[in-house]
Design a protein around this motif. Sequence first.
Motif, PDB file in Angstrom:
ATOM      1  N   LYS A 384       0.822  -1.208   0.000  1.00  0.00           N
ATOM      2  CA  LYS A 384       0.000   0.000   0.000  1.00  0.00           C
ATOM      3  C   LYS A 384       0.859   1.262   0.000  1.00  0.00           C
ATOM      4  O   LYS A 384       0.426   2.314  -0.486  1.00  0.00           O
ATOM      5  CB  LYS A 384      -0.931   0.004   1.210  1.00  0.00           C
ATOM      6  N   LEU A 385       2.056   1.138   0.546  1.00  0.00           N
ATOM      7  CA  LEU A 385       2.973   2.283   0.563  1.00  0.00           C
ATOM      8  C   LEU A 385       3.840   2.356  -0.691  1.00  0.00           C
ATOM      9  O   LEU A 385       4.697   3.234  -0.820  1.00  0.00           O
ATOM     10  CB  LEU A 385       3.877   2.202   1.805  1.00  0.00           C
ATOM     11  N   GLY A 386       3.636   1.417  -1.625  1.00  0.00           N
ATOM     12  CA  GLY A 386       4.383   1.416  -2.873  1.00  0.00           C
ATOM     13  C   GLY A 386       5.751   0.779  -2.795  1.00  0.00           C
ATOM     14  O   GLY A 386       6.530   0.861  -3.754  1.00  0.00           O
ATOM     15  N   ARG A 387       6.074   0.142  -1.698  1.00  0.00           N
ATOM     16  CA  ARG A 387       7.383  -0.512  -1.537  1.00  0.00           C
ATOM     17  C   ARG A 387       7.263  -1.961  -2.001  1.00  0.00           C
ATOM     18  O   ARG A 387       7.278  -2.906  -1.216  1.00  0.00           O
ATOM     19  CB  ARG A 387       7.829  -0.390  -0.080  1.00  0.00           C
ATOM     20  N   LEU A 388       7.133  -2.117  -3.331  1.00  0.00           N
ATOM     21  CA  LEU A 388       6.709  -3.390  -3.907  1.00  0.00           C
ATOM     22  C   LEU A 388       7.754  -4.493  -3.775  1.00  0.00           C
ATOM     23  O   LEU A 388       7.417  -5.657  -3.534  1.00  0.00           O
ATOM     24  CB  LEU A 388       6.343  -3.194  -5.384  1.00  0.00           C
ATOM     25  N   GLU A 389       9.010  -4.161  -3.938  1.00  0.00           N
ATOM     26  CA  GLU A 389      10.041  -5.197  -3.847  1.00  0.00           C
ATOM     27  C   GLU A 389      10.090  -5.783  -2.438  1.00  0.00           C
ATOM     28  O   GLU A 389      10.188  -7.005  -2.257  1.00  0.00           O
ATOM     29  CB  GLU A 389      11.397  -4.600  -4.234  1.00  0.00           C
ATOM     30  N   GLU A 390      10.012  -4.900  -1.454  1.00  0.00           N
ATOM     31  CA  GLU A 390       9.998  -5.385  -0.067  1.00  0.00           C
ATOM     32  C   GLU A 390       8.735  -6.195   0.207  1.00  0.00           C
ATOM     33  O   GLU A 390       8.764  -7.214   0.908  1.00  0.00           O
ATOM     34  CB  GLU A 390      10.063  -4.202   0.903  1.00  0.00           C
ATOM     35  N   ALA A 391       7.619  -5.734  -0.352  1.00  0.00           N
ATOM     36  CA  ALA A 391       6.355  -6.434  -0.159  1.00  0.00           C
ATOM     37  C   ALA A 391       6.419  -7.842  -0.741  1.00  0.00           C
ATOM     38  O   ALA A 391       5.957  -8.815  -0.114  1.00  0.00           O
ATOM     39  CB  ALA A 391       5.206  -5.649  -0.800  1.00  0.00           C
TER      40      ALA A 391
END
Length: 423
Positions: A384-391
């Motif tokens: 949701k925060l846009g931190r896709l790689e970490e997600a």
Amino acid sequence: MPAASVEKTIEAVWRIEQARIIAAIARMVRDVGLAEEFAQDALVTALAQWPEKGMPDKPAAWLMATGKRRAIDHLRRAKMLDRKHGQIGHEMEIEQMHGGADIDAALDDDIGDDLLSLIFTACHPVLSPEARVALTLRLVGGLDTEEIARAFLVPEPTVAQRIVRAKRTLAQAGVPFEVPRGADRAERLASVLFVIYLVFNEGYSATSGEDWIRPQLCEEAMRLGRVLAGLVPEEAEIHGLVALMEIQASRLKARTGPGGAPILLADQNRGRWDRVLIQHGLASLDRSEALATRRGPYALQAAIAACHARAPTADETDWPRIAALYFALAQVNPSPVVELNRAVAISMAFGPQAGLDLVDQLVDVPELKAYHLLPGVRADLLAKLGRLEEAAAEFQRAASLTRNDRERAVLLERAAAMAVRPD
């Protein structure tokens, strides 16, 4: 009546009356293992006699009387007839002299107290949680070892061993067959509620296997909860637990797709929620709150579930109230899992960063190291925060920790989706 029909009738009567019969016999012999054995003897006798001689007018009472006779015979043979047992034997002899009268009287005892004693005994804290669950489902729920093993995805011999060891442990510990009184009652009641809660949770969100939900376990837990509420109607937390289970169970049909894949709460078709169950649950919650001077953990969880049940759509959910209820729950029943759920509510009420700040404080908590929902929640907030790689990494970690095949597939799909999402 054909023999096959008689056998089906016997099985149906046995499933309904088994707990009551075992409870009444256990009051006589003070041993749940022996009580089950004598009740089973009565069942075997019925299976042998009824197809030839015909069904008795009152089959449940016949089984009760026959089981009690087995108990009296045992007490005589074992020379255990002290004054109390002698009185029981005398009463049974009088019943036997009057022929059919014993059948009419067999169910006239205070079965409520007997059944309640059986529930408290099966859920005694001297047993492990796994043993309490198995023994309760066996003695009170009437499930056989195969059914319990299938429901929990463990080998049948494992369940059988748990039940045998549980009976032995109760006998060796000299656990009295009684309804606890005074200060001991609250502790023992908490154990009973916890067992029912464990059974329901395993049905609502299976820890392992191919199925995400097992409705049979949810139904059995609700049945046990309602029985307990009928036996102890003045206990607020019992009604709170019943409310929680009924409201949660109202969503079962909406929690999976046609192929059994999980459907998360926000994506569920609320038109498929069982409104009758919701109304029953809300009524149970009202009873709990009317009885309580302070809401307990089950009533608070039921109040949280009620917030979801009352919201016409996911967007209309009162997340600030849910966050406040989780805060209250954390005061009554503090645990890392409650804090994780509170973080989710905080994120929905005040934004994903607020939720992530709380989740990050739980990362090093030992109890959550192998808990797949921690990285699952963290992944969702990172996305949701846009931190896709970490997600994506967190979704993969969550998938590696879960033992449920359906849930693993969903988490891996979400991890893969992070790689294709537009910036």
